[in-house]
Design a protein around this motif. Structure first.
Motif, PDB file in Angstrom:
ATOM      1  N   VAL A 146       6.868  42.708 -61.944  1.00 34.27           N
ATOM      2  CA  VAL A 146       7.595  42.856 -61.089  1.00 34.27           C
ATOM      3  C   VAL A 146       8.798  42.837 -61.318  1.00 34.27           C
ATOM      4  O   VAL A 146       9.800  43.461 -60.680  1.00 34.27           O
ATOM      5  CB  VAL A 146       7.243  41.804 -59.856  1.00 34.27           C
ATOM      6  CG1 VAL A 146       8.196  41.909 -58.628  1.00 34.27           C
ATOM      7  CG2 VAL A 146       5.898  41.863 -59.262  1.00 34.27           C
ATOM      8  N   GLY A 163       3.423  46.884 -54.555  1.00 39.37           N
ATOM      9  CA  GLY A 163       2.305  46.418 -55.204  1.00 39.37           C
ATOM     10  C   GLY A 163       1.088  47.424 -54.618  1.00 39.37           C
ATOM     11  O   GLY A 163       1.127  47.718 -53.642  1.00 39.37           O
ATOM     12  N   LEU A 174       0.784  39.783 -56.047  1.00 38.03           N
ATOM     13  CA  LEU A 174       1.396  40.826 -55.696  1.00 38.03           C
ATOM     14  C   LEU A 174       1.577  40.744 -54.302  1.00 38.03           C
ATOM     15  O   LEU A 174       2.585  41.253 -53.502  1.00 38.03           O
ATOM     16  CB  LEU A 174       0.606  42.268 -56.045  1.00 38.03           C
ATOM     17  CG  LEU A 174       0.776  42.784 -57.586  1.00 38.03           C
ATOM     18  CD1 LEU A 174      -0.118  43.942 -57.631  1.00 38.03           C
ATOM     19  CD2 LEU A 174       1.974  43.249 -58.055  1.00 38.03           C
ATOM     20  N   VAL A 203       8.388  42.033 -53.943  1.00 42.58           N
ATOM     21  CA  VAL A 203       7.500  43.252 -53.801  1.00 42.58           C
ATOM     22  C   VAL A 203       7.748  43.531 -52.282  1.00 42.58           C
ATOM     23  O   VAL A 203       7.605  42.598 -51.255  1.00 42.58           O
ATOM     24  CB  VAL A 203       6.109  42.688 -53.997  1.00 42.58           C
ATOM     25  CG1 VAL A 203       5.139  44.014 -53.415  1.00 42.58           C
ATOM     26  CG2 VAL A 203       5.862  42.442 -55.433  1.00 42.58           C
TER      27      VAL A 203
END
Length: 501
Positions: free
Chosen positions: A71, A168, A236, A242
């Motif tokens: 990420v 994600g 995620l 995200v």
């Protein structure tokens, strides 16, 4: 399991001297983060050949720390990628499509080895993957929006479409390469970066994709962390950096992802299960419907969320239609992917899913539901279930309401149009359906009353990148394919200029 099929049903086996994969076909077994493969720090998970139950490869299970690193890489890359003009992103997507086309045969073999898919299915998946990137490469250069204009006096309004940021992605085991493409292509086209978690059961083509495009995409734009949904998918979903989570998978997985996303209020895109009714009226071309279901009900061994798996046929033609369907399905060739280009039905993808499908068949048998064809496992190694047609299925039976996700089609009867519509809609899913009739007015009327995201008339399971795919109710929300996917993966900004002088 007690369910079985006649001994005459057999599996065509591939010659032992011709392995499907050669040395060097597999990508590195680690995670793909910030433009390079990194060895996983978690324990290795065995990837199993569903034709034999033997191990193909080992792939590391991802950790929370590895998700965070991926990420962070996507976050660092997002501004530069999002600032590229559409022409630049389009050219990159075309280069990806070219690279995939150059390696189409390898990708098809990998998909077949990991999933047990017949070559015709894997080759179709790869072709669809390539076309997805080519379509999105063109579509991103032709997006439309509300016209700029003066909607308030002395103020000029402009509508902008912006990338969301970091997305994600969680992809399923039934179409690991194609479903990844359905997410990757529009996400990149819209100017986002992403971190993708493939199914832990079928990660091989996703990792190979990462290897093939490593020199095309800037570092950090595309990242892959393999592993369990309970670890990688959960992180995620809940990660504060995200901006959106997109999943193709089961209803259970969809609920888990939506719960994880709720805390940060991130956007969610869900393409979940289906139980597609096939409504056959008395005036339908019965032979054409049966022939269509030979593919639409059993493609990819029925491991297809839009499969035509639940027939509702008018009682006056039910016997004739069932005879035609059994005859068509009885000609399907079952075998391993290396056993010939004419093999149509492979194994189910995992032992766990194999046992789940057999459980449905066993319970149906106990309820007095009859298998007019098939009805159980085929003897021998691997996770093969015979193509099955279940008849004498009462309204509300488990096998006609729940997603079996195997080579199983159920047949029910109805008396009139109103009953057909009510019964077709009486499932928790709303992904796809089809109507079979020669009455044009009826086809329009019934299609409008079916509560499903896609309704075919006199066909089933025909897809195109130009038109959207997605469902209602328990099948989730959001749209894959078409320009609607670009809308899903971008945000609308209104900029208003005060222009009085």
């Amino acid at each position: 399991m007690s369910v079985s099929v006649p001994s005459t049903t057999s599996i065509r086996r591939a010659p032992g001297s011709e392995p499907l994969l050669a040395s060097g076909d597999l990508a590195p077994a680690g995670h793909f983060i910030n433009g390079a493969f990194q060895p996983g720090s978690g324990p290795a998970r065995q990837v199993i050949d569903p034709c034999t139950g033997e191990t193909i490869a080992s792939v590391a299970d991802g950790t929370v720390e590895e998700v965070d690193a991926a990420v962070a890489a996507a976050l660092a890359a997002k501004d530069a990628w999002g600032r590229l003009v559409p022409k630049e992103r389009s050219e990159i997507l075309h280069r990806i499509a070219d690279r995939l086309a150059e390696n189409a045969e390898l990708l098809a073999r990998l998909e077949s080895a990991n999933c047990g898919k017949p070559s015709m299915v894997s080759e179709d998946d790869v072709a669809g993957t390539i076309d997805t990137f080519r379509f999105m490469a063109g579509a991103l250069r032709a997006t439309t929006s509300m016209a700029a204009g003066e909607y308030a006096q002395d103020h000029l309004s402009l509508i902008l479409r912006e990338p969301l940021g970091v997305v994600g992605v969680v992809t399923p085991w039934n179409y690991p390469l194609l479903m990844a493409a359905w997410k990757i292509a529009p996400i990149l086209a819209a100017g986002n970066t992403l971190v993708l978690k493939p199914s832990e059961q079928t990660p091989l083509t996703t990792l190979k994709f990462a290897e093939l495009v490593a020199d095309i995409l800037p570092a950090g734009v595309f990242n892959v962390v393999a592993g369990a949904g309970s670890v990688v998918g959960s992180r995620l979903s809940e990660h504060p950096n995200v901006d959106m989570i997109a999943l193709t998978g089961s209803v259970r997985s969809g609920r888990a992802v939506a719960r994880g996303a709720a805390e940060s209020l991130k956007r969610v895109h869900l393409e979940l299960g289906g139980k597609a009714p096939v409504v056959v009226f008395a005036d339908a071309e019965l032979a054409a419907a049966a022939e269509s279901l030979r593919a639409a009900g059993y493609w990819n061994s029925g491991q297809e969320c839009g499969a035509g798996c639940r027939v509702l046929v008018h009682e006056s033609v039910a016997s004739a239609f069932t005879d035609l369907l059994v005859k068509e399905v009885g000609t399907l060739v079952v075998g391993e992917p290396g056993a010939g280009s004419d093999v149509e039905i492979g194994p189910l993808t995992s032992k766990e899913h194999f046992e789940r499908v057999l459980g449905y068949l066993e319970r149906a048998q106990a309820q007095g539901i009859r298998a007019a064809l098939g009805g159980g496992a085929i003897e021998g190694p691997g996770y093969f279930v015979a193509p099955t047609v279940l008849v004498d299925v009462p309204d509300g039976a488990e096998c006609s309401r729940e997603e079996i996700f195997g080579p199983v089609v159920t047949v029910e009867t109805f008396s009139d149009e109103a009953e057909a519509i009510a019964r077709a809609n009486d499932v928790p899913f709303g992904l796809a359906a089809s109507v079979w009739t020669n009455d044009a007015r009826r086809s329009h009327s019934v299609a409008s009353k079916l509560d499903f995201g896609t309704v075919w008339v006199n066909s089933h399971l025909v897809l195109a990148n130009e038109v959207p795919w997605g469902g209602f109710k328990g099948s989730g929300y959001g749209r894959d394919l078409s320009v609607y996917a670009l809308d899903d993966y971008s945000r609308t900004k209104h900029v208003m200029h005060h222009q009085s002088r």
